[in-house]
Design an enzyme around this catalytic site. Structure first.
Site, PDB file in Angstrom:
ATOM      1  CD  GLN A  10     -26.420 -66.405  42.691  1.00  0.00           C
ATOM      2  OE1 GLN A  10     -26.097 -66.881  43.822  1.00  0.00           O
ATOM      3  NE2 GLN A  10     -26.896 -65.396  42.482  1.00  0.00           N
ATOM      4  CG  ASN A  11     -29.803 -74.813  44.050  1.00  0.00           C
ATOM      5  OD1 ASN A  11     -30.803 -75.338  43.635  1.00  0.00           O
ATOM      6  ND2 ASN A  11     -28.921 -75.586  44.698  1.00  0.00           N
ATOM      7  NE  ARG A  12     -29.345 -74.315  37.565  1.00  0.00           N
ATOM      8  CZ  ARG A  12     -28.586 -74.906  36.839  1.00  0.00           C
ATOM      9  NH1 ARG A  12     -28.681 -74.530  35.701  1.00  0.00           N
ATOM     10  NH2 ARG A  12     -27.679 -75.858  37.056  1.00  0.00           N
ATOM     11  CG  PHE A  13     -34.996 -77.231  44.556  1.00  0.00           C
ATOM     12  CD1 PHE A  13     -35.304 -78.487  44.065  1.00  0.00           C
ATOM     13  CD2 PHE A  13     -35.953 -76.692  45.559  1.00  0.00           C
ATOM     14  CE1 PHE A  13     -36.067 -79.384  44.747  1.00  0.00           C
ATOM     15  CE2 PHE A  13     -36.792 -77.296  45.944  1.00  0.00           C
ATOM     16  CZ  PHE A  13     -36.992 -78.807  45.637  1.00  0.00           C
ATOM     17  CB  THR A  30     -31.307 -77.302  41.142  1.00  0.00           C
ATOM     18  OG1 THR A  30     -31.277 -77.697  42.577  1.00  0.00           O
ATOM     19  CG2 THR A  30     -32.523 -78.550  40.747  1.00  0.00           C
TER      20      THR A  30
END
Length: 166
Positions: free
Chosen positions: A38-41, A141
């Site tokens: 789920q981290n958007r980095f 992020t």
């Protein structure tokens, strides 16, 4: 729990350094930056760099290096239960004076979130006065930073990343 960070992803051509705070539990377990799905980095970086998002972690690291972007963390070691930055205690900073001596092309440093910026500032005061370095405090992020939608992240991060890679 004692957390030891990951090594930097960097080469001699890098001009931009992105710093997280300390990888979360899943990232430390997998020994991979931004491993939490789920981290958007990674999605954000692929879009900013006009690249397809690689499925394989090593290809993601290579994508950054292709664009002369290094990746590391402001904190090298800390105590923390769970993955939240707010749970970090007794942190020790990474040695950025040595890193910048080894990689003198680094001129732009972006902090992925407030904890990264605060830890860097705490442990690297002399570097903050260098006129040849530009610092950007960017929104995190992390999915914990839910008030920032992907479009907002792209706009904010684009101001630092897009000029650096041209």
């Amino acid at each position: 729990m004692i957390c030891n960070g990951l090594p930097p992803n960097i080469d001699a051509d890098c001009h931009t350094l992105i710093l997280g705070s300390m990888p979360g539990v899943q990232s430390l377990t997998e020994q991979a930056y931004y491993a939490y799905p789920q981290n958007r980095f990674w999605r954000m970086m692929a879009e900013l760099l006009h690249e397809a998002l690689p499925d394989v972690y090593e290809a993601r690291l290579s994508m950054l290096l292709k664009h002369h972007i290094a990746l590391w963390d402001s904190i090298g070691r800390c105590e923390r239960e769970g993955s939240l930055d707010t749970a970090i205690k007794n942190e020790q900073g990474n040695d950025f004076t040595a890193l910048l001596e080894c990689y003198p092309r680094i001129k732009t440093i972006c902090f992925n979130g407030g904890k990264s910026a605060a830890a860097f500032k705490r442990f690297n005061k002399p570097l903050l006065t260098r006129e040849d370095l530009t610092f950007y405090a960017m929104p995190s992020t992390s999915p914990a930073n839910a008030r920032w939608r992907m479009d907002d992240l792209l706009a904010a991060w684009g101001k630092a990343i897009t000029p650096a890679v041209k």
